[in-house]
Design a protein around this motif. Structure first.
Motif: not given
Length: 49
Positions: A36, A43-44, A46-48
Motif C-alpha cells: 500500500t 490512507p484508507f 492506515y485508518t484501520l
C-alpha cells in the motif's frame, strides 16, 4: 525457499509451533505496508489500524 524450510525445521524440532501465527501475522502486516505504500488506497488502510 531454503529459509522457509529451515524455519519450519526449527519450529518442528524445538516444538515452537506457537510462533507460527505470530510470524504469519507479521508477514501479513509487513506485506500490507509494502503493497500500500504509494498507492491511492494507503490512507484508507492506515485508518484501520
Amino acid at each position: 525457499m531454503s529459509f522457509l524450510s529451515e524455519l519450519w525445521l526449527f519450529l518442528r524440532v524445538r516444538k515452537k509451533f506457537w510462533l507460527l501465527p505470530i510470524m504469519l501475522a507479521m508477514a501479513f502486516f509487513g506485506g500490507l505496508v509494502v503493497l500500500t505504500k504509494g498507492s491511492a488506497v494507503a490512507p484508507f488502510i492506515y485508518t484501520l489500524f
